[in-house]
Design a protein around this motif. Structure first.
Motif, mmCIF file in Angstrom:
data_model
loop_
_atom_site.group_PDB
_atom_site.id
_atom_site.type_symbol
_atom_site.label_atom_id
_atom_site.label_comp_id
_atom_site.label_asym_id
_atom_site.label_seq_id
_atom_site.Cartn_x
_atom_site.Cartn_y
_atom_site.Cartn_z
ATOM 1 N N UNK A 231 29.968 0.192 -26.276
ATOM 2 C CA UNK A 231 30.912 1.083 -26.513
ATOM 3 C C UNK A 231 31.107 1.917 -25.028
ATOM 4 N N UNK A 232 30.082 2.400 -24.359
ATOM 5 C CA UNK A 232 29.998 3.133 -23.274
ATOM 6 C C UNK A 232 30.646 2.222 -22.138
ATOM 7 N N UNK A 233 30.570 0.864 -22.191
ATOM 8 C CA UNK A 233 31.043 0.048 -21.365
ATOM 9 C C UNK A 233 32.537 -0.283 -21.586
ATOM 10 N N UNK A 234 33.297 0.363 -22.661
ATOM 11 C CA UNK A 234 34.798 0.147 -22.606
ATOM 12 C C UNK A 234 35.030 -1.088 -23.968
ATOM 13 N N UNK A 235 33.910 -1.589 -24.427
ATOM 14 C CA UNK A 235 34.259 -2.299 -25.518
ATOM 15 C C UNK A 235 33.952 -1.635 -26.937
ATOM 16 N N UNK A 236 34.852 -1.086 -27.293
ATOM 17 C CA UNK A 236 34.598 0.054 -28.237
ATOM 18 C C UNK A 236 34.307 -0.576 -29.737
ATOM 19 N N UNK A 237 33.015 -0.188 -30.161
ATOM 20 C CA UNK A 237 32.755 -0.366 -31.582
ATOM 21 C C UNK A 237 33.404 0.572 -32.678
ATOM 22 N N UNK A 238 33.886 -0.117 -33.616
ATOM 23 C CA UNK A 238 34.388 0.924 -34.807
ATOM 24 C C UNK A 238 33.641 0.742 -36.082
ATOM 25 N N UNK A 239 33.456 1.869 -36.621
ATOM 26 C CA UNK A 239 32.651 1.904 -38.022
ATOM 27 C C UNK A 239 33.567 1.679 -39.044
ATOM 28 N N UNK A 240 33.432 0.992 -40.334
ATOM 29 C CA UNK A 240 34.098 0.787 -41.266
ATOM 30 C C UNK A 240 34.994 1.996 -41.860
ATOM 31 N N UNK A 241 34.227 3.087 -41.793
ATOM 32 C CA UNK A 241 34.992 4.373 -42.117
ATOM 33 C C UNK A 241 36.093 4.773 -40.995
ATOM 34 N N UNK A 242 35.822 4.556 -39.909
ATOM 35 C CA UNK A 242 36.823 4.583 -38.910
ATOM 36 C C UNK A 242 38.224 3.816 -39.132
ATOM 37 N N UNK A 243 37.541 2.469 -39.352
ATOM 38 C CA UNK A 243 38.774 1.526 -39.623
ATOM 39 C C UNK A 243 39.634 1.804 -40.858
ATOM 40 N N UNK A 244 39.146 2.212 -41.758
ATOM 41 C CA UNK A 244 39.975 2.775 -42.827
ATOM 42 C C UNK A 244 40.930 3.626 -42.527
ATOM 43 N N UNK A 245 40.357 4.734 -41.418
ATOM 44 C CA UNK A 245 41.119 5.768 -41.269
ATOM 45 C C UNK A 245 42.632 5.107 -40.394
ATOM 46 N N UNK A 246 42.403 3.991 -39.915
ATOM 47 C CA UNK A 246 43.283 3.673 -38.867
ATOM 48 C C UNK A 246 44.348 3.049 -39.700
ATOM 49 N N UNK A 247 44.127 2.358 -40.930
ATOM 50 C CA UNK A 247 45.004 1.817 -41.617
ATOM 51 C C UNK A 247 44.436 0.978 -42.829
ATOM 52 N N UNK A 248 45.365 0.204 -43.548
ATOM 53 C CA UNK A 248 44.881 -0.741 -44.584
ATOM 54 C C UNK A 248 44.345 -1.719 -44.195
ATOM 55 N N UNK A 249 43.288 -1.691 -43.603
ATOM 56 C CA UNK A 249 42.497 -3.078 -42.884
ATOM 57 C C UNK A 249 41.423 -3.603 -43.575
#
Ligand SMILES: [Fe+2]
Length: 346
Positions: A231-249
């Motif tokens: 993540x710190x190296x710019x390959x961002x990790x995303x949690x399931x909660x964050x993913x749901x906030x971004x849309x219907x994924x």
């Protein structure tokens, strides 16, 4: 202000990195600079890179079929079944089971990845592999999905998961490879079912929405100090909660029959499925990434005769030299010659 951890004379190179594909918040103090990111440095790199990829796709897309273009627009990846003529495919698979070839291996937790470069020496031994690495229709699709001109780097990839070791594999966390579109392609040598450690992909997450842009901005303010190294190296990790906030994924396991080609934009969120049993996956693989801000839909590399299929070997020997100088093992360990289906060595 400059971080005291980096000498002043490195800053011109850091500045050049900002204008190119460099992505690490940890290794490049300008990319990771909290104030510059508050002013929108990362957000604007993401926005401009997406615009440039869209522009280049307009040129590259002319040689891609309507059906594959639509599949990409909708999902962020394209699946092409029976990608090679059956006799060619079977011949390649048979040869990969018996032919020992110079290989490299890397271990990430319980997963070992083997890389066998597709170079002139390999093409001499198994000429049918050129039906993958030299096929214009496959290369165009890879360029289109990544939104990048030029030639992909090709190798034979084996992924061996050994869950008995119970060590975390960082690639099983949903992530984007970098801050811009780039592509990877896999032509699977065997069927991959839901329990065979398939590729996991979040359809539709390749699009740059306002919510994604905002999420990118928020990550850029804190990524430098994130405990997750990738993540710190710019390959961002995303949690399931964050993913749901971004849309219907909804993450989807990409299960395939042997001889299926999958080409994916790795700006979309993806991962490797967690393996509960030992699995071995062998693929003809292509990797395609370049400067996301380039207006060109072609690359000068293709103009240098003989260079195209030697780039990976050149890269590996430079990395070997660098590692030796630093007194450490190279990331990709030379394990001598083995078949694509061999047991792991690292
Ligand atoms: Fe990835």
């Amino acid at each position: 202000m400059a971080s005291p951890a980096f000498p002043w004379w490195r800053y011109p190179a850091f500045a050049l990195g900002v204008l190119g594909s460099e992505k690490s918040f940890r290794k490049n103090p300008l990319i990771g600079h909290p104030h510059l990111n508050e002013l929108g440095l990362h957000r604007e790199r993401v926005r401009l890179a997406a615009r440039m990829a869209e522009y280049r796709r307009r040129w590259i897309g002319r040689s891609v079929s309507d059906a594959e273009r639509q599949a990409f627009e909708r999902d962020g990846f394209v699946l092409r079944e029976n990608a090679l003529p059956t006799d060619v495919f079977l011949r390649i698979r048979d040869r990969l089971k018996e032919q020992a070839l110079p290989a490299r291996e890397m271990r990430q937790g319980q997963a070992v990845t083997r890389m066998i470069p597709i170079n002139p020496a390999l093409l001499e031994k198994i000429p049918e592999v050129a039906r993958f690495s030299g096929d214009p229709s496959i290369a165009n699709l890879i360029r289109y999905v990544g939104g990048i001109g030029g030639d992909p780097i090709n190798f034979i990839q084996t992924v061996i998961a050994e869950p008995a070791l119970q060590q975390a594999d960082p690639q099983t966390a949903l992530h984007a490879d970098t801050f811009h579109s780039s592509s990877k392609a896999w032509l699977f040598m065997d069927d991959v079912g839901p329990d065979d450690g398939p590729f996991v992909f979040v359809p539709g997450s390749h699009r740059l929405t306002e919510r994604r842009l905002q999420w990118e901005f928020e990550q850029s303010l804190i990524a430098t100090r994130d405990g997750r190294l990738h993540h710190a190296d710019g390959s961002f990790r995303i949690t399931p909660e964050e993913l749901h906030q971004l849309g219907d994924f909804e993450p989807q396991k990409v299960t395939v029959r042997a001889n299926t080609l999958v080409v994916a934009d790795t700006y979309a969120f993806h991962s490797r499925a967690v393996s509960t049993r030992r699995t071995v996956r062998v693929e003809l693989h292509a990797y395609h990434r370049a400067n996301p801000f380039s207006p060109l839909a072609v690359s000068p590399v293709g103009l240098v005769p003989g260079l195209r299929d030697r780039r990976l070997d050149i890269h590996l020997s430079l990395s070997d030299r660098k590692a030796k100088k630093a007194g450490r093992q190279p990331t990709w360990r030379d394990v001598g010659a083995c078949t694509a289906y061999s047991e792991p060595h690292v």
